[in-house]
Design a protein around this motif. Structure first.
Motif, PDB file in Angstrom:
ATOM      1  N   GLN A  93      -5.073   9.343   5.219  1.00 63.18           N
ATOM      2  CA  GLN A  93      -4.705   9.136   3.816  1.00 63.18           C
ATOM      3  C   GLN A  93      -4.022  10.407   3.365  1.00 63.18           C
ATOM      4  O   GLN A  93      -4.573  11.503   3.505  1.00 63.18           O
ATOM      5  N   PHE A  94      -2.793  10.279   2.854  1.00 60.69           N
ATOM      6  CA  PHE A  94      -2.048  11.446   2.379  1.00 60.69           C
ATOM      7  C   PHE A  94      -1.345  11.032   1.091  1.00 60.69           C
ATOM      8  O   PHE A  94      -1.315   9.848   0.749  1.00 60.69           O
ATOM      9  N   ALA A  95      -0.822  12.007   0.378  1.00 64.80           N
ATOM     10  CA  ALA A  95      -0.139  11.695  -0.882  1.00 64.80           C
ATOM     11  C   ALA A  95       1.355  11.916  -0.728  1.00 64.80           C
ATOM     12  O   ALA A  95       1.787  12.846  -0.039  1.00 64.80           O
ATOM     13  N   GLY A 103      16.802   6.707  -1.293  1.00 65.49           N
ATOM     14  CA  GLY A 103      15.596   7.362  -1.815  1.00 65.49           C
ATOM     15  C   GLY A 103      15.008   8.337  -0.820  1.00 65.49           C
ATOM     16  O   GLY A 103      15.568   8.566   0.255  1.00 65.49           O
ATOM     17  N   TRP A 104      13.897   8.926  -1.224  1.00 65.10           N
ATOM     18  CA  TRP A 104      13.164   9.834  -0.332  1.00 65.10           C
ATOM     19  C   TRP A 104      11.695   9.852  -0.703  1.00 65.10           C
ATOM     20  O   TRP A 104      11.311   9.366  -1.769  1.00 65.10           O
ATOM     21  N   ALA A 105      10.913  10.393   0.201  1.00 62.41           N
ATOM     22  CA  ALA A 105       9.518  10.676  -0.126  1.00 62.41           C
ATOM     23  C   ALA A 105       9.158  12.012   0.505  1.00 62.41           C
ATOM     24  O   ALA A 105       9.680  12.376   1.568  1.00 62.41           O
ATOM     25  N   ALA A 106       8.280  12.743  -0.178  1.00 59.16           N
ATOM     26  CA  ALA A 106       7.833  14.044   0.326  1.00 59.16           C
ATOM     27  C   ALA A 106       6.316  14.035   0.408  1.00 59.16           C
ATOM     28  O   ALA A 106       5.641  13.393  -0.395  1.00 59.16           O
TER      29      ALA A 106
END
Ligand code: HAM
Length: 415
Positions: free
Chosen positions: A125-127, A304-307
């Protein structure tokens, strides 16, 4: 006594200073997206399994072996979201957002789930913090996305941060290229790792991801997709690069950049922090012009992107926000002082937007002063039986004051 329970493998608790750092990141992100005109969105933490199978891609590691999938009590297959783009595309279609002025720009943050082997910087589980812009294939959106992520990361001290950039073209040019790459891999199959040999027929591009020396040697001589782009894709890519050049954003063209999701078309990018070791991907994304349609919506381009929040927070903060520069106050109580008086002081200081804690553990005055220094309070207000004193422990000063208003005046105006 029952054995103490532990958080599941690959998960973690956010406690103490880590919590503050997370919230500060959230504050930064809030402000960043507001300036760029992105609206905050939330989608469910679990979705129909089919959304990810169709969206992320049947042949990806994520879908094949990393999803937390379960049947709900009604017998429907559900999956804890491994990523956020598919959910946003579903919501866009479900809510008829193609009828809104385009592009629709949203951002999100929250927990994501992948059943990966846990290691430093890799969790189950990560954010993530992510952004998506749907309804336009303008190259300025690709550039805006990249610059937005660069700005977010610039608040953290990452001397070994690199931006890698490539274009994957259209599914058609990629298909033709994949055939060519497969032929190359077949010819040199004997030199490949077992894992790559078993899977390259399904997804040959993933072979660029391998650490295996033999495979790497084969891939170094493989044809590159960037040399096979259709003219309009090559032009789109050149425009994105020109916009980044104008903005002074450094990047490396990396023809071997492979992302772990199948939906990408045209621009792909990834920020890597080489200080992090094996899990160096801090944030990445790209364009996905076919995804909304593939999920049953109208043909709609998107980017888009996610970090990864945990990966960002492995780096120290470069600057601390103004809110943090506020003096922190500890309100101590002498024996015989009135709790109500102390509480009134605390309320008055908080109303003036100072950062305030008070004694709530029954310590002696000496113990309280020790605690104040432990939590690094700039100022200690000592509430006595019938007087107030303001101490600045670092300067070794202490002065008596008449009332709460004077305390506030001293702390806010330095009087
Ligand atoms: P992704 O590269 O799979 O992209 O994940 C984005 C970021 O999430 C990674 O760069 C990494 O920092 C973090 N991350 C991924 N897996 C883990 C893990 N197991 N533990 C800790 N951090 C992790 C996506 O998810 C795409 N949805 C990005 C995107 C948005 N593309 C277009 N729009």
């Amino acid at each position: 006594m029952a054995r103490g329970l532990q958080a599941p493998r690959g998960t973690f608790d956010v406690l103490g200073e880590d919590g503050h750092r997370r919230r500060r990141l959230t504050d930064r992100v809030d402000f960043l997206f507001e300036r760029f005109g992105y609206a905050y969105a939330e989608t469910p933490v679990f979705e129909d399994t089919e959304l990810f199978a169709r969206g992320v891609g049947e042949t990806t590691d994520i879908v094949q072996k990393e999803m937390f999938t379960f049947d709900d009590l009604g017998g429907r297959s559900m999956t804890l979201r491994p990523e956020g783009t598919a959910g946003v595309c579903r919501a866009y279609t479900e809510h008829g957002m193609h009828k809104l002025p385009q592009p629709v720009k949203v951002w999100y943050q929250g927990p994501f789930f992948r059943y990966e082997a846990p290691q430093a910087g890799r969790f189950r589980q990560f954010a993530q913090i992510g952004a998506e812009a749907l309804g336009s294939d303008d190259p300025s959106l690709d550039a805006e996305m990249i610059l937005m992520l660069a700005e977010l990361l610039s608040a953290y001290d990452m001397p070994r941060l690199r931006l890698r950039l490539a274009s994957l073209g259209t599914p058609e040019s990629r298909r033709a290229y994949s055939d060519e790459l497969r032929a190359h891999l077949r010819e040199r199959a004997g030199e490949l790792s077992e894992d790559v040999r078993a899977r390259f027929e399904a997804n040959p591009l993933r072979a660029f991801d391998s650490d295996h020396p033999g495979t790497r040697a084969v891939m170094a001589e493989a044809p590159k997709l960037l040399d096979r782009l259709a003219p309009e894709d090559a032009e789109h890519f050149a425009e994105v690069r020109a916009l980044l050049d104008d903005a002074g954003q450094a990047y490396e063209i990396d023809p071997t950049l492979v992302r772990g999701l199948d939906y990408y078309t045209r621009t792909v990018f990834e920020f890597t922090n080489d200080a992090l070791g094996a899990q160096s991907g801090v944030g990445g994304g790209g364009r996905y012009d076919g995804l909304v349609k593939q999920l049953g919506g109208p043909p709609t381009p998107g980017v888009g992107w996610a970090a990864g929040v945990e990966r960002i927070l492995q780096a120290p903060e470069r600057e601390v926000d103004a809110g943090d520069a506020l003096e922190s106050v500890y309100v101590a109580r002498e024996e015989g002082s009135s709790l109500r008086r102390a509480f009134e002081v605390v309320r008055a200081l908080r109303a003036s937007r100072l950062r305030v804690e008070m004694e709530q553990a029954g310590r002696s005055l000496k113990g309280q002063l020790r605690h104040a220094s432990r939590i690094d309070a700039d100022v200690v207000v000592v509430v006595g039986a019938d007087e107030l004193r303001v101490r600045r422990p670092r300067a070794g000063e202490e002065r008596a004051v008449a009332d709460v208003d004077e305390v506030v005046a001293i702390l806010l105006d330095g009087r």
